[in-house]
Design a protein around this motif. Sequence first.
Motif: not given
Length: 579
Positions: A19-23, A57-59, A103-106, A382-383
């Motif tokens: 699951y992707q989060i845009y903080p 998690l997005n940056p 998972l972090f964004d690199l 991925f959601v």
Amino acid sequence: MNGDSHQHKRTWWKEALIYQIYPSSFYDSNGDGLGDIPGIISKLDYLKELGVDAIWLNPHYSSPQCDMGYDISDYRDIYPPYGTLDDCFKFIEECHKRDIKVLFDLVINHCSDEHKWFKESRSSLDNPKRNWFMWRKPKGFTDDGKPIPPNNWRAAFGGSVWEWDEGTQEYYLHLFAVGQPDFNWEEEEVRKALYEEAITFWLERGVDGFRIDTCNIYSKNLDFPDAPVLDPSATYQRSDTLWTNGPRLMEFLKEMNKETFSKYDAVAIGEWPNTPDITKVLEVVSAEAKVVDMVFQFDHVCMDFGKVYRFWPREWKLSEFKGYIDQYQKVVDKTDGWQTTYLENHDQARSVSRYCSDAPEYRVNSGKLLCIFLMSMTGSTFVYQGQEIGTINLPMSIGREEYLDCETTGFWKDMDDYYPNDEEAHEKGRRGAQLNARDHGRFPVQWDSSRNGGFTTAEKPWMIANPAYTEINVAAQIDDPNSVLSFYKKMIKFRKEKKDLMIYGSFRLLDLENDQTMIYIKEHGDSQAVIVLNFTKEQVAFKLPAELKGEAKLAISNYKNSSLETLEAYEGRVYLVNA
């Protein structure tokens, strides 16, 4: 390549619902109008109940925010409005308590022009870090003494990829925003510093892997040839195919894997545009190759982009979409490679609005149909935040001034500069932005029907809330057995229960040329699943495929009553055979 589609080594990241989060847009805990890490922590139980196994998690790092955090000024610290380092460590800890991986964004193709390394690099021609970035002399000068960039490449967000530095009288390369100078990966010292600063630091603190931003553009064609002229009206030309898959790319990625991910058994997920050749993708995601574990390909989410400008949209057919999906599934069939399945992320608009219909009478079944598609693909799923409630795009009535993304604003500037009096070009651009601007993935999550969708107690969030929050929100759906959210929970559970078929099964597409329906068979041993999807608002004729190994039993449908001879508008079904 070895093995087959039934013999992939089983690991957590292959079976995970990620699951992707845009903080900035997930949940605001302190009422300042911007999402934050404590806000994310407060919603972890909701995500666990949904069936989430990992969070990307997005940056969230220190950043001037010229590109919403993809311009990083310090890899080891947090953007203050999002919280503190301790908040970040607590987020990792609270996720792990719930058996959710992190998972972090690199982001290491480029950094912020505010990063200390770039400040040193631009300070003088002989600074020790000068070669850490891509500096070039001008091609020449105009008659009135203005420098001419080294080539005609258009940056991803508009304008030239080259920015003139008055102090040292050279240009630096930035493939994205002016505030995002590209690192010079040719320098070993740069690579080692990035591995330590941006990767190992976080792996040591419990992060389970990374989504790797723009990872197939680290290696540049150092002669920087001019791009073909696609728009004679424009000074700078689209050039992204000249950025990608450079001569030393595989060498760099294998080195990075060896020095970082493999030492910590961390998952590495690469962003991988401009690579339609599946054999080239297989070279990257093969387990034996030790490059990355899987990649995001782009063809299916770029189908409606214009060839010159993203926001001059083009028509697409279902057969085109099916062709791309068929190719992606070949990455995992009888190979040791792996693949991702996604329809939305922070760089894409909402899938209901793009692939189906967001009209009130169709949007619920559209959301459920796309859920069936996602959960029945072989590979990792991925959601994106809000996708699980069937979030739709902002309406056409939203004014241009509410679109905040630098790609969108860069496009408007190009339109103003190159087509100042062409109303047709501007109207086409407005329609295109409403269809596929990145902004549609970035407005606040709709938690309830209160002001601003319950995202914040502030009077005004950082970005406009979608007016649809009064109808489409978590609170309205969480206890409704017929909601999109309840359907996602059901499908996620079904996918895990039937993982041999749904996650690891082989994929066979039927009737590629049909532009109304998508029908495919998943197989594992003697078990089969037949997935039937009607991508139109029309009622269409249907019959089960002849090549089944037994009686097909209806397991999932987004309609209460299903006919064996017809499919209703945006109807989706899963049949099981011997399973």
